[in-house]
Scaffold this active site. Sequence first.
Site: not given
Ligand code: DMJ
Length: 453
Positions: A341, A244, A117
Amino acid sequence: MHLRMHLILLTSLLLSSVIHGSFGQTAGLDKAALAAEVKNEFLHSWNAYKKYAWGHDGVRPISKTPYDWYASPMYITPLDALDTMTLMGFKEEADSTRDYIVRNMSFDKDIYVKVFEINIRTLGGLLSNYQLSGDKRLLALAKDLADRLIPAFLTPTGFPYVEVNLKTGAVRGTKTNPGEIGTLLVEWGTLSMLTGDAKYYNYAKHALLSIFEARSELNLVGDAIDCETGEWLGTDSHLSACIDSYYEYMVKGALLFNDEDCKIMWHDSYVAINTFLIDTAATGIWYGHADMNTGKRTKTWFGALDAFFPAVLVLAGDINRAKELQEACFHMWKRHGIEPEQFDYVKDEAAAPRFFLNPEIIESAYYLYRKTDDPRYLEMGKVFLDSLKAYCRVDGGYAELKSVITKEKSDRTETYFFAETLKYLYLLFAPAATLDFDNVIFNTEAHPIRRTW
Ligand code: DMJ
């Protein structure tokens, strides 16, 4: 020139400007007005943050109170919002916010931070804002932060620990995942290029290569792994949370650094994704879940986070698949009036009904619009904006939803709402010249990076 000829030329010019939107109108949508509307919504939520949570990481928009991630604030919202306000042309606000950040941000703190993060929001934010402003103090902060995170990489596997203490370098958190391991190269590689010190690139690249090496025989990864033993703790494979951006950074690493390994990793992964995760339903094409070892379908779920994939496909050059998938994503959004979600594409209903103000579906619409000029994506953007305003807007900014079915709100604004959701929405409607799309790579928190090397 004859008057009649003048009139014909003028008419055809006007027609073409309506079609191509050069006067701010496309297919009945007024792009300039929509861009202005997004700017207003940015100011609405930014001013609420300033009023109720200034100096803290984020705002709770219903109770109108601040929140922090750790014992001491990291100024996550101001930094996440900074390049958005710059792109929107709020220069004075951006200058004073940048100054505030530089005067207050210090990493000499006895707190454990999450490497993933803090990398995407803080390191990414410092680097993109350094490039946009030329303010070297931001680059110095970025280097100091990365140096403090380095102990996380000292594992037998090369997969970083989940958390590092910024002051002592102590580490903790062995249960990690491909998303956290593989989402570093854009920021760390950029830091190497800007400082001339290759070690940052090498740490991040080694982590990405190592997790790719841990893939199954089917070229799939699971969604949990131990960074000390290398043992898989979760074998569900998908494009959702925990995996992802592992795929996203292969494509972005290939483009930003011309990295041949990234190209190969993406190629092999994309074949596997299109073999085992791809699925179809009455509503179109989807990517579901499958076991990484057997390839057997485990869930027919696709979610708000998975909607980053059309954007990645645009970058990877598979525009047709990107368009098809974006239509499915748009169906997911419209089904309950706003996206959940998780969505079960076979049952055609929400499987996990929360909504966290996520940006991905808007990001994909923006990428597709830039590549195709198709007003379809502006129409989608208008739907996204209208739904956000209808269901999430409150006095104190924008609230997440406990359920897209009941539309019950929840008392939090994630910082990426400022960095990503509003930025992509604005860029979708704003003149193309606002940001040179073909010459930037957005990190996964939507902080744009320019290849200046
Ligand atoms: C963000 O913090 C970033 O895009 C991350 O890769 C995935 N989740 C959130 C947004 O949904």
